[in-house]
Design a protein around this motif. Structure first.
Motif, short mmCIF file in Angstrom:
data_model
loop_
_atom_site.label_atom_id
_atom_site.label_comp_id
_atom_site.label_asym_id
_atom_site.label_seq_id
_atom_site.Cartn_x
_atom_site.Cartn_y
_atom_site.Cartn_z
N LYS A 130 1.54 10.17 5.91
CA LYS A 130 0.94 9.46 5.43
C LYS A 130 0.15 8.77 6.47
CE LYS A 130 2.17 11.15 0.93
NZ LYS A 130 2.64 11.87 1.48
N ILE A 131 -0.87 8.32 5.73
CA ILE A 131 -1.43 7.62 5.90
C ILE A 131 -2.00 5.70 5.57
CG2 ILE A 131 -4.07 8.23 5.21
CD1 ILE A 131 -5.24 8.16 8.48
N SER A 132 -2.35 4.52 6.42
CA SER A 132 -2.79 3.66 5.29
C SER A 132 -3.24 3.33 6.96
CB SER A 132 -1.49 2.58 5.16
OG SER A 132 -0.79 2.79 6.46
N PRO A 133 -3.67 2.06 6.12
CA PRO A 133 -4.66 0.99 7.25
C PRO A 133 -4.11 0.10 8.15
CG PRO A 133 -5.48 0.89 5.08
CD PRO A 133 -4.09 1.32 4.76
N GLY A 134 -4.20 -0.58 8.64
CA GLY A 134 -3.74 -0.86 9.77
C GLY A 134 -3.67 -2.16 9.68
N TYR A 135 -4.66 -3.12 8.90
CA TYR A 135 -4.54 -4.26 8.24
C TYR A 135 -4.70 -5.40 9.84
CZ TYR A 135 -3.58 -2.55 3.72
OH TYR A 135 -3.28 -1.42 2.19
N GLN A 136 -3.72 -6.01 9.92
CA GLN A 136 -3.51 -6.52 10.93
C GLN A 136 -3.33 -5.95 12.35
OE1 GLN A 136 -5.36 -9.52 10.82
NE2 GLN A 136 -5.97 -9.57 9.06
N LEU A 137 -3.09 -5.15 13.04
CA LEU A 137 -3.13 -4.68 13.86
C LEU A 137 -4.35 -4.24 14.26
CD1 LEU A 137 -0.14 -2.42 12.40
CD2 LEU A 137 0.76 -4.05 14.11
N PRO A 138 -4.65 -4.30 16.00
CA PRO A 138 -5.47 -3.72 16.16
C PRO A 138 -6.33 -2.16 15.95
CG PRO A 138 -3.77 -4.11 17.70
CD PRO A 138 -2.84 -4.42 17.01
N TYR A 194 1.18 -1.27 0.28
CA TYR A 194 -0.12 0.13 0.46
C TYR A 194 0.74 1.28 -0.18
CZ TYR A 194 -3.20 3.13 1.66
OH TYR A 194 -4.63 4.52 1.46
N MET A 195 2.15 1.16 1.20
CA MET A 195 3.13 2.55 0.92
C MET A 195 3.56 2.36 -0.54
SD MET A 195 1.61 3.37 3.84
CE MET A 195 2.99 4.74 3.74
N ASN A 196 3.78 1.45 -1.30
CA ASN A 196 4.75 1.03 -2.23
C ASN A 196 3.68 2.10 -3.26
OD1 ASN A 196 7.36 0.80 -3.92
ND2 ASN A 196 5.29 -0.15 -4.95
N ASP A 197 2.57 1.87 -3.32
CA ASP A 197 1.35 2.74 -4.56
C ASP A 197 1.84 3.98 -4.17
OD1 ASP A 197 0.60 -0.22 -5.25
OD2 ASP A 197 -0.71 0.14 -4.28
N LEU A 198 1.62 4.51 -2.61
CA LEU A 198 1.22 6.03 -2.41
C LEU A 198 2.49 6.68 -3.02
CD1 LEU A 198 0.24 6.28 1.23
CD2 LEU A 198 -1.41 6.84 -1.43
N MET A 199 4.06 5.76 -3.10
CA MET A 199 5.23 6.81 -2.98
C MET A 199 5.23 6.67 -4.58
SD MET A 199 5.54 7.38 -0.12
CE MET A 199 7.37 8.01 0.23
#
Length: 263
Positions: free
Chosen positions: A149-157, A131-136
């Motif tokens: 920048k912001i991303s989803p947390g995916y498997q993080l709480p 995801y971050m690579n797509d942003l960059m």
């Protein structure tokens, strides 16, 4: 498929991807989880199978569930809308946690490194680096110091991760005005992103301390001033201030923040 089967599948997939080339580790390779983590750490942000991602999600969901989750209700504010908590930031079940990232925003590529950037990406999963690579790629250049920048947390709480680039101070030098402003900007940029996305709480690590060499006491004073100022502006505008957790890991950082917050 049990956890060991998932680990074996992912190791085999990643080794085949590398042409069955193993990697040198300081830890014994029979420690399968550590070896898997190392393979994921060094993997570039390239296409990967949906089956791998599904198995990794299942593996990480079980791994992350085995750790205690800390919510805002578990914490006691030291000041209005400000909390201090010592522990692993990836245990915090909040709207967002902040990652002290490098300018690529792709996570740490050093196998099994102990930095927060490595740990957050490891426990979020491969999807975060993709995801971050797509942003960059869309941005076309590295992230500037003090930006985020912001991303989803995916498997993080945490629902989201805000990635910010703090200033790095050459060893033996004191941070100048520009570096101090850049550190403040990392906090403000992160808070603005949280506000723009309607988030109500956020946790910050000690940005730029540690390997980035920013003095801990000065970094804490800058962090607290930035957070307090931002919350003050929100109150002036009639907005509900974002709840901020100051997350520390070392005893020294805990004492520094405790003294600042209780003064």
């Amino acid at each position: 498929m049990d956890q060991q089967d998932r680990i074996n599948y992912m190791i085999n997939y990643l080794e085949k991807e590398r042409g069955n080339e193993t990697i040198d580790l300081t830890r014994p390779q029979d420690q399968a989880k550590e070896y898997l983590r190392a393979l994921i750490n060094i993997r570039p942000p390239q296409e990967i199978s949906e089956e791998f991602l599904a198995i990794e999600d299942s593996f990480l969901a079980e791994e992350n569930q085995s750790r205690d989750r800390i919510t805002l209700a578990d914490l006691t504010p030291i000041r209005a809308n400000q909390y201090l908590w010592q522990g692993d930031i990836t245990q915090l079940q909040l709207d967002a946690i902040v990652n002290a990232a490098n300018s690529q925003l792709l996570g740490c590529f050093v196998p099994n490194h102990s930095c927060i950037d490595n740990i957050i990406h490891t426990r979020a999963g491969v999807k975060m680096r993709l995801y971050m690579n797509d942003l960059m790629v869309k941005q076309g250049h590295d992230e500037g110091v003090g930006l985020a920048k912001i991303s989803p947390g995916y498997q993080l709480p945490a629902k989201y991760v805000i990635h910010t680039v703090g200033p790095a101070i050459p060893p033996g030098q004191a941070p100048g005005t520009q570096a101090q402003e850049a550190l403040r900007s990392s906090y403000i940029s992160s808070l603005k992103l949280a506000q723009e996305h309607g988030l109500t709480n956020i946790a910050f690590p000690c940005i730029s301390t540690g390997v980035f060499n920013f003095p801990q006491e000065l970094a804490a004073l800058i962090a607290m001033a930035a957070v307090t100022d931002f919350q003050g502006v929100q109150r002036t505008l009639g907005q509900t201030p974002i709840q901020v957790v100051l997350n520390v890991f070392t005893d020294r950082d805990f004492m520094i923040y405790r003294d600042i917050l209780s003064s």
